[in-house]
Scaffold this motif. Structure first.
Motif, PDB file in Angstrom:
ATOM      1  N   THR A 155       0.548  -1.306  -0.026  1.00 24.46           N
ATOM      2  CA  THR A 155      -0.108  -0.185  -0.169  1.00 24.46           C
ATOM      3  C   THR A 155       0.762   1.329  -0.116  1.00 24.46           C
ATOM      4  O   THR A 155      -0.056   2.529  -0.096  1.00 24.46           O
ATOM      5  CB  THR A 155      -0.538   0.127   1.745  1.00 24.46           C
ATOM      6  N   ASP A 156       1.600   0.614   0.533  1.00 23.89           N
ATOM      7  CA  ASP A 156       2.643   2.056   0.140  1.00 23.89           C
ATOM      8  C   ASP A 156       2.818   2.511  -0.871  1.00 23.89           C
ATOM      9  O   ASP A 156       4.470   1.643  -1.756  1.00 23.89           O
ATOM     10  CB  ASP A 156       4.454   2.367   1.358  1.00 23.89           C
ATOM     11  N   THR A 157       3.149   3.965  -0.993  1.00 21.44           N
ATOM     12  CA  THR A 157       3.350   4.087  -2.913  1.00 21.44           C
ATOM     13  C   THR A 157       4.602   4.486  -2.771  1.00 21.44           C
ATOM     14  O   THR A 157       5.370   4.535  -4.088  1.00 21.44           O
ATOM     15  CB  THR A 157       1.974   5.359  -3.127  1.00 21.44           C
ATOM     16  N   GLU A 158       5.463   5.182  -1.585  1.00 26.45           N
ATOM     17  CA  GLU A 158       6.633   5.408  -1.972  1.00 26.45           C
ATOM     18  C   GLU A 158       7.311   4.154  -1.880  1.00 26.45           C
ATOM     19  O   GLU A 158       8.460   4.203  -3.051  1.00 26.45           O
ATOM     20  CB  GLU A 158       7.492   6.186  -0.662  1.00 26.45           C
ATOM     21  N   MET A 159       6.864   3.365  -1.240  1.00 26.23           N
ATOM     22  CA  MET A 159       7.741   2.033  -1.503  1.00 26.23           C
ATOM     23  C   MET A 159       7.592   1.660  -3.174  1.00 26.23           C
ATOM     24  O   MET A 159       8.623   0.580  -3.546  1.00 26.23           O
ATOM     25  CB  MET A 159       7.395   0.961  -0.583  1.00 26.23           C
ATOM     26  N   ARG A 160       6.696   1.372  -3.403  1.00 29.02           N
ATOM     27  CA  ARG A 160       6.201   0.658  -4.883  1.00 29.02           C
ATOM     28  C   ARG A 160       7.074   1.911  -6.264  1.00 29.02           C
ATOM     29  O   ARG A 160       7.638   1.410  -6.497  1.00 29.02           O
ATOM     30  CB  ARG A 160       4.271   1.239  -5.103  1.00 29.02           C
ATOM     31  N   GLU A 161       7.046   3.209  -5.816  1.00 30.05           N
ATOM     32  CA  GLU A 161       7.745   3.919  -7.073  1.00 30.05           C
ATOM     33  C   GLU A 161       9.552   3.143  -6.403  1.00 30.05           C
ATOM     34  O   GLU A 161      10.612   3.233  -7.405  1.00 30.05           O
ATOM     35  CB  GLU A 161       7.961   5.052  -6.395  1.00 30.05           C
ATOM     36  N   ARG A 162       9.813   3.268  -5.402  1.00 26.68           N
ATOM     37  CA  ARG A 162      11.300   2.790  -5.217  1.00 26.68           C
ATOM     38  C   ARG A 162      11.705   1.581  -5.818  1.00 26.68           C
ATOM     39  O   ARG A 162      12.792   1.126  -6.224  1.00 26.68           O
ATOM     40  CB  ARG A 162      11.472   2.005  -3.162  1.00 26.68           C
ATOM     41  N   TYR A 163      11.007   0.301  -5.476  1.00 24.54           N
ATOM     42  CA  TYR A 163      10.727  -0.724  -6.766  1.00 24.54           C
ATOM     43  C   TYR A 163      11.034  -0.256  -7.769  1.00 24.54           C
ATOM     44  O   TYR A 163      11.818  -1.464  -8.621  1.00 24.54           O
ATOM     45  CB  TYR A 163       9.724  -2.022  -6.061  1.00 24.54           C
ATOM     46  N   ARG A 164      10.278   0.301  -7.918  1.00 22.45           N
ATOM     47  CA  ARG A 164       9.762   0.178 -10.060  1.00 22.45           C
ATOM     48  C   ARG A 164      11.199   0.674 -10.432  1.00 22.45           C
ATOM     49  O   ARG A 164      11.734   1.057 -11.317  1.00 22.45           O
ATOM     50  CB  ARG A 164       8.326   1.787  -9.758  1.00 22.45           C
ATOM     51  N   VAL A 165      12.037   2.176  -9.934  1.00 27.49           N
ATOM     52  CA  VAL A 165      13.156   2.382  -9.666  1.00 27.49           C
ATOM     53  C   VAL A 165      14.075   1.339 -10.323  1.00 27.49           C
ATOM     54  O   VAL A 165      14.933   1.452 -11.440  1.00 27.49           O
ATOM     55  CB  VAL A 165      13.763   3.599  -8.809  1.00 27.49           C
ATOM     56  N   LEU A 166      14.264   0.535  -9.321  1.00 24.96           N
ATOM     57  CA  LEU A 166      15.171  -0.255  -9.539  1.00 24.96           C
ATOM     58  C   LEU A 166      15.330  -1.113 -10.775  1.00 24.96           C
ATOM     59  O   LEU A 166      16.612  -1.807 -11.441  1.00 24.96           O
ATOM     60  CB  LEU A 166      15.315  -1.381  -7.843  1.00 24.96           C
ATOM     61  N   VAL A 167      13.230  -1.451 -10.741  1.00 26.10           N
ATOM     62  CA  VAL A 167      13.550  -2.602 -12.300  1.00 26.10           C
ATOM     63  C   VAL A 167      14.147  -1.388 -13.506  1.00 26.10           C
ATOM     64  O   VAL A 167      14.626  -1.918 -13.334  1.00 26.10           O
ATOM     65  CB  VAL A 167      12.021  -2.506 -12.367  1.00 26.10           C
ATOM     66  N   ARG A 168      13.953   0.308 -13.340  1.00 26.63           N
ATOM     67  CA  ARG A 168      14.280   0.909 -14.501  1.00 26.63           C
ATOM     68  C   ARG A 168      15.710   1.035 -14.714  1.00 26.63           C
ATOM     69  O   ARG A 168      16.479   0.884 -15.570  1.00 26.63           O
ATOM     70  CB  ARG A 168      13.787   2.484 -14.864  1.00 26.63           C
ATOM     71  N   LEU A 169      16.259   1.353 -13.617  1.00 26.70           N
ATOM     72  CA  LEU A 169      17.446   0.685 -13.775  1.00 26.70           C
ATOM     73  C   LEU A 169      18.466  -0.109 -13.648  1.00 26.70           C
ATOM     74  O   LEU A 169      19.127  -0.317 -14.673  1.00 26.70           O
ATOM     75  CB  LEU A 169      18.213   0.594 -11.864  1.00 26.70           C
ATOM     76  N   VAL A 170      18.017  -1.017 -13.391  1.00 24.57           N
ATOM     77  CA  VAL A 170      18.428  -3.145 -13.862  1.00 24.57           C
ATOM     78  C   VAL A 170      18.180  -3.246 -15.821  1.00 24.57           C
ATOM     79  O   VAL A 170      19.016  -3.559 -16.098  1.00 24.57           O
ATOM     80  CB  VAL A 170      17.340  -4.200 -12.572  1.00 24.57           C
ATOM     81  N   TYR A 171      17.144  -2.375 -15.991  1.00 25.60           N
ATOM     82  CA  TYR A 171      16.943  -2.721 -17.328  1.00 25.60           C
ATOM     83  C   TYR A 171      17.975  -1.613 -18.439  1.00 25.60           C
ATOM     84  O   TYR A 171      17.666  -2.324 -19.828  1.00 25.60           O
ATOM     85  CB  TYR A 171      15.571  -1.980 -17.470  1.00 25.60           C
TER      86      TYR A 171
END
Length: 210
Positions: free
Chosen positions: A122-138
């Protein structure tokens, strides 16, 4: 005769007073009862709403914790194969073809987590951190960003991955997230490795001495 009339009149007056008093008493008692019932009904409704809200919040916290644990498992697989991250975009891997395939599979697993378990957090900031990591990895693995400095690239992504892992740990514990950190810019000129500004023993990994 007059005395008799007076007696009747007094009796009727007393009876009327008794009846009127009784009616008023009944009316007041009923009004008080209705008011009490209404107040009790409202209180019960408020208690039910508060209880339902608390139960919903607890379910959301539990679901977030379960999802965070599952995402940590995905990240652990990627963490193990990070040395091959720069190889994913290369025709001839620096390490082994097997390691490159495993790294690519781990990348895809982490990406799938963005469309599955992440929605339960539910934490929107946590979701964004995970998405940022996915972008970095790709960006690093598929588009070759930061490929001019592969060792720094690996450590940049590893440190941000650790930052996301630690953040997920706070979700599991039901605690506020660590402070927001701007992610590394993979194509920067500086040879310095990215680290969270709030660097502490929390971020370090005893396995690699970072």
């Amino acid at each position: 005769m007059t005395d008799w009339n007076d007696l009747i009149s007094q009796a009727l007056s007393a009876l009327l007073g008794t009846v009127v008093g009784g009616v008023i008493t009944v009316f007041v008692a009923r009004w008080q009862t209705d008011k009490t019932i209404s107040a009790q009904t409202q209180l019960a409704a408020e208690q039910y709403a508060a209880s339902a809200q608390l139960a919903r919040a607890e379910r959301e916290r539990e679901n977030s914790a379960v999802a965070a644990k599952q995402l940590l498992e995905r990240l652990a697989d990627l963490y193990a194969w990070l040395p091959s991250l720069p190889d994913v975009a290369l025709e001839n891997p620096r390490l082994s073809e097997h390691a490159r395939v495993c790294c690519a599979d781990a990348m895809e697993s982490v990406r799938r987590g963005m469309f599955t378990e992440l929605f339960s957090i539910t934490d929107t900031e946590m979701r964004e951190r995970y998405r940022v990591l996915v972008r970095l990895v790709y960006d690093a693995g598929r588009r070759g960003a930061g490929g001019q400095r592969p060792e720094r690239l690996i450590r940049d992504v590893r440190n941000y991955l650790r930052y996301v892992q630690v953040s997920l740990g706070f979700v599991i514990d039901g605690e506020p997230l660590p402070v927001h950190e701007e992610p590394p810019i993979l194509d920067r000129d500086s040879p310095a490795v990215w680290l969270p500004s709030s660097s502490s023993v929390t971020w370090s990994d005893p396995a690699d001495g970072s």
